[in-house]
Design a protein around this motif. Sequence first.
Motif, mmCIF file in Angstrom:
data_model
loop_
_atom_site.group_PDB
_atom_site.id
_atom_site.type_symbol
_atom_site.label_atom_id
_atom_site.label_comp_id
_atom_site.label_asym_id
_atom_site.label_seq_id
_atom_site.Cartn_x
_atom_site.Cartn_y
_atom_site.Cartn_z
ATOM 1 N N ASP A 66 -4.088 8.818 10.484
ATOM 2 C CA ASP A 66 -4.000 9.002 9.037
ATOM 3 C C ASP A 66 -2.732 9.760 8.664
ATOM 4 O OD1 ASP A 66 -6.385 7.668 8.595
ATOM 5 O OD2 ASP A 66 -7.589 9.507 8.584
ATOM 6 N N ARG A 69 0.226 7.336 8.951
ATOM 7 C CA ARG A 69 0.254 6.416 7.801
ATOM 8 C C ARG A 69 0.675 7.141 6.526
ATOM 9 N NH1 ARG A 69 -4.646 3.898 10.320
ATOM 10 N NH2 ARG A 69 -3.994 1.781 10.925
ATOM 11 N N ALA A 70 0.207 8.375 6.353
ATOM 12 C CA ALA A 70 0.589 9.147 5.166
ATOM 13 C C ALA A 70 2.093 9.400 5.153
ATOM 14 C CB ALA A 70 -0.172 10.473 5.138
ATOM 15 N N LEU A 72 4.394 7.477 6.555
ATOM 16 C CA LEU A 72 5.043 6.207 6.233
ATOM 17 C C LEU A 72 4.963 5.906 4.743
ATOM 18 C CD1 LEU A 72 3.854 4.040 9.263
ATOM 19 C CD2 LEU A 72 6.205 4.717 8.757
ATOM 20 N N ARG A 73 3.822 6.172 4.137
ATOM 21 C CA ARG A 73 3.649 5.888 2.702
ATOM 22 C C ARG A 73 4.513 6.805 1.848
ATOM 23 N NH1 ARG A 73 -1.919 5.574 4.034
ATOM 24 N NH2 ARG A 73 -2.167 7.720 3.302
ATOM 25 N N SER A 74 4.502 8.091 2.165
ATOM 26 C CA SER A 74 5.159 9.055 1.279
ATOM 27 C C SER A 74 6.664 9.151 1.496
ATOM 28 C CB SER A 74 4.537 10.443 1.475
ATOM 29 O OG SER A 74 4.780 10.911 2.795
ATOM 30 N N GLN A 77 7.976 4.055 3.275
ATOM 31 C CA GLN A 77 7.700 2.743 2.696
ATOM 32 C C GLN A 77 8.183 2.661 1.252
ATOM 33 O OE1 GLN A 77 3.586 1.723 3.339
ATOM 34 N NE2 GLN A 77 4.011 0.920 5.362
ATOM 35 N N GLU A 123 3.350 -1.440 10.229
ATOM 36 C CA GLU A 123 3.365 -0.987 8.832
ATOM 37 C C GLU A 123 4.723 -0.420 8.417
ATOM 38 O OE1 GLU A 123 0.015 1.573 8.020
ATOM 39 O OE2 GLU A 123 -1.319 0.337 9.254
#
Length: 293
Positions: A66, A69-70, A72-74, A77, A123
């Motif tokens: 998690d 992924r966080a 990568l998102r913040s 990405q 991702e």
Amino acid sequence: MPSTKLIVVTGSNRGIGQGIIQLLAKTQHNSPMTIYATSRSGADLGIHAQNGNEVRYSKLDVGNKDSIRAFLRSSIQGHQPIDVLINNAGVNNNNRETPELAAETIDVNYCGTKNMCGLFLGEGGMADVKGSRIVNVSSTASQLSNYDSSIQQRFHAVKSIADVDHLAKSYSTTLKQSPEAQKESGWGAAPRSYQVSKALMNALTVVLAKQSPDVMINCCCPGWVDSDMGNQIGRPPKTLEEGARIPVRLAIGDLGPSGDCDGALGQGTEKISGRYFGNDGVSDRGWGKVRKW
């Protein structure tokens, strides 16, 4: 204006990771570098970047999907693609090894690296960035000569991540049984979790390099460096930046023989992937070359 090269480094708050950030931050590259210095704390190291480079600090726990992924998102990405990932974060519990701490070592060093690579390639989009690079910071402790021939053959035979996972499970199973079972199964006498975790990392590197042919994925031994981990076994002879030389070469240097002398940082390279780099000795201060493990 030249495009920016985006580099992510894990475990950057101390030790070799900090040395990697220091060396990258001052290196002249044909493209300015945006360097994400990540750690579980996201600590600001106060490193002054030069030559148009920029250092950004961010939280990232490699042992937590998690968290990956966080990040990568913040941070990544929706912006530019990732050019380089340096998997440096790791633990060494050999000095106080128990079955539980050995399992932690395998989980962080092998499983954490596996999850970082998988999520960044997928991702994070690295698999689609031709010429991108992944560097897995391993150790001379990964040498397969540490094990019986049956274990060595299993490492040499890996074809998939599932094969590497099976090796990890095999080691963990014998570890839970007894030290005698571990030795009799060919893994050698305890403590051994750090060595096994790095051998698994190397095998993962070989598999991923075949699965992602557009990405240069390599592993390396940085040598015996003056870090918390390095000081567990004596007085290390190398500074943090000297220990950073081989990982940084694999990240932004020439991977061919012309880079063996000084890394040839920021220059072009022939495509070399799935290999292990190191110096002749752990005290040597060179930029590494392809070696057997």
